[in-house]
Design a protein around this motif. Sequence first.
Motif, PDB file in Angstrom:
ATOM      1  N   ARG A   1      -6.593 -10.951  -1.963  1.00 20.38           N
ATOM      2  CA  ARG A   1      -7.005 -10.037  -3.039  1.00 20.38           C
ATOM      3  C   ARG A   1      -6.023 -10.024  -4.212  1.00 20.38           C
ATOM      4  NH1 ARG A   1      -9.183  -6.624   1.206  1.00 20.38           N
ATOM      5  NH2 ARG A   1      -7.166  -5.598   1.374  1.00 20.38           N
TER       6      ARG A   1
ATOM      7  N   TYR B   1       0.899  -1.158   0.000  1.00 20.29           N
ATOM      8  CA  TYR B   1       0.000   0.000   0.000  1.00 20.29           C
ATOM      9  C   TYR B   1       0.932   1.199   0.000  1.00 20.29           C
ATOM     10  CZ  TYR B   1      -3.676  -3.233   1.537  1.00 20.29           C
ATOM     11  OH  TYR B   1      -4.572  -4.270   1.633  1.00 20.29           O
TER      12      TYR B   1
ATOM     13  N   PRO C   1      -2.963 -13.336  13.078  1.00 21.90           N
ATOM     14  CA  PRO C   1      -3.624 -12.254  13.808  1.00 21.90           C
ATOM     15  C   PRO C   1      -4.204 -11.201  12.868  1.00 21.90           C
ATOM     16  CG  PRO C   1      -1.235 -12.120  14.056  1.00 21.90           C
ATOM     17  CD  PRO C   1      -1.524 -13.413  13.360  1.00 21.90           C
ATOM     18  N   SER C   2      -5.162 -10.455  13.369  1.00 23.53           N
ATOM     19  CA  SER C   2      -5.762  -9.366  12.608  1.00 23.53           C
ATOM     20  C   SER C   2      -4.657  -8.427  12.113  1.00 23.53           C
ATOM     21  CB  SER C   2      -6.738  -8.620  13.512  1.00 23.53           C
ATOM     22  OG  SER C   2      -7.266  -7.529  12.812  1.00 23.53           O
ATOM     23  N   GLY C   3      -4.718  -8.071  10.833  1.00 27.19           N
ATOM     24  CA  GLY C   3      -3.756  -7.115  10.286  1.00 27.19           C
ATOM     25  C   GLY C   3      -2.479  -7.737   9.753  1.00 27.19           C
ATOM     26  N   CYS C   4      -2.373  -9.081   9.775  1.00 25.02           N
ATOM     27  CA  CYS C   4      -1.115  -9.693   9.324  1.00 25.02           C
ATOM     28  C   CYS C   4      -1.043  -9.803   7.798  1.00 25.02           C
ATOM     29  CB  CYS C   4      -0.895 -11.051   9.984  1.00 25.02           C
ATOM     30  SG  CYS C   4      -1.928 -12.363   9.307  1.00 25.02           S
ATOM     31  N   GLY C   5      -2.155  -9.539   7.102  1.00 26.47           N
ATOM     32  CA  GLY C   5      -2.100  -9.513   5.636  1.00 26.47           C
ATOM     33  C   GLY C   5      -2.882 -10.607   4.939  1.00 26.47           C
ATOM     34  N   LYS C   6      -3.741 -11.320   5.646  1.00 26.39           N
ATOM     35  CA  LYS C   6      -4.504 -12.420   5.019  1.00 26.39           C
ATOM     36  C   LYS C   6      -5.381 -11.906   3.880  1.00 26.39           C
ATOM     37  CE  LYS C   6      -6.559 -13.364   8.924  1.00 26.39           C
ATOM     38  NZ  LYS C   6      -5.949 -12.354   9.798  1.00 26.39           N
ATOM     39  N   SER C   7      -6.193 -10.884   4.166  1.00 22.92           N
ATOM     40  CA  SER C   7      -7.111 -10.375   3.139  1.00 22.92           C
ATOM     41  C   SER C   7      -6.341  -9.755   1.979  1.00 22.92           C
ATOM     42  CB  SER C   7      -8.064  -9.338   3.730  1.00 22.92           C
ATOM     43  OG  SER C   7      -8.869  -9.923   4.710  1.00 22.92           O
ATOM     44  N   THR C   8      -5.281  -9.031   2.307  1.00 24.64           N
ATOM     45  CA  THR C   8      -4.459  -8.404   1.265  1.00 24.64           C
ATOM     46  C   THR C   8      -3.909  -9.473   0.328  1.00 24.64           C
ATOM     47  OG1 THR C   8      -3.870  -6.646   2.791  1.00 24.64           O
ATOM     48  CG2 THR C   8      -2.424  -6.947   0.888  1.00 24.64           C
TER      49      THR C   8
ATOM     50  N   PHE D   1       4.232   1.089   2.081  1.00 19.69           N
ATOM     51  CA  PHE D   1       4.096   0.084   3.144  1.00 19.69           C
ATOM     52  C   PHE D   1       3.954  -1.312   2.536  1.00 19.69           C
ATOM     53  CE2 PHE D   1       1.031  -2.348   5.875  1.00 19.69           C
ATOM     54  CZ  PHE D   1       1.954  -2.685   6.864  1.00 19.69           C
TER      55      PHE D   1
ATOM     56  N   ALA E   1       2.776  -4.751   2.960  1.00 15.81           N
ATOM     57  CA  ALA E   1       1.852  -5.472   3.849  1.00 15.81           C
ATOM     58  C   ALA E   1       2.087  -6.976   3.792  1.00 15.81           C
ATOM     59  CB  ALA E   1       0.406  -5.146   3.466  1.00 15.81           C
TER      60      ALA E   1
ATOM     61  N   ILE F   1      -7.194  -0.591  -5.318  1.00 18.96           N
ATOM     62  CA  ILE F   1      -7.020   0.370  -4.223  1.00 18.96           C
ATOM     63  C   ILE F   1      -5.960   1.391  -4.652  1.00 18.96           C
ATOM     64  CG2 ILE F   1      -6.263   0.620  -1.809  1.00 18.96           C
ATOM     65  CD1 ILE F   1      -7.190  -2.433  -1.551  1.00 18.96           C
TER      66      ILE F   1
END
Length: 144
Positions: free
Chosen positions: A48, A14, A38-45, A17, A19, A57
């Motif tokens: 995608r 991003y 954990p939340s924010g570790c980059g799974k969804s990124t 950054f 990710a 994005i």
Amino acid sequence: MSKRIEITDLNVYYGSFRAVEDVTMTIAPKSVTAFIGPSGCGKSTFLRTLNRMHEVIPGARVEGEVLLDGENLYGPGVDPVRVRRQVGMVFQRPNPFPTMSIKENVLAGINLNNRRMPSSAKDELAEHALRGANLWEEVKNRMN
Ligand SMILES: Nc1ncnc2c1ncn2[C@@H]1O[C@H](COP(=O)(O)OP(=O)(O)O)[C@@H](O)[C@H]1O
Ligand SMILES: [Mg+2]
């Protein structure tokens, strides 16, 4: 229908950054693979990047290679819309297109694919889908 996904040296950004860092892995056809962290570790990124949805994005970019049965999804001339037809995503929460009604959202796939269907059938299909019936079974019955 099932395809092999091979990811090599994937870095996902991003802006400046990073990710997701240096991912290399293979996802075998007809297998279930889970990403846990954990939340924010980059799974969804990461997910995608498998159907070219990260780059929509602003400022976001991808380095590395994602092969779908040997074809690099990030190769020159690859149409992201065609990629997204092959690699779907189911979201944690419903994500209706905000400019369309719920009914239009439900029928979006049918309309995008120019399936000919009387509008009464579309009404029925939308209602069945929203009541939890199996959309695909309905579509197949209408095509037969
Ligand atoms: N649209 C965005 N713009 C900038 N940073 C983002 C954006 N979306 C996610 N991030 C950052 O990328 C990292 C990974 O996020 P994400 O992929 O959502 O994690 P997960 O799905 O594992 O919870 C986090 O640091 C998050 O803050
Ligand atoms: Mg997530």
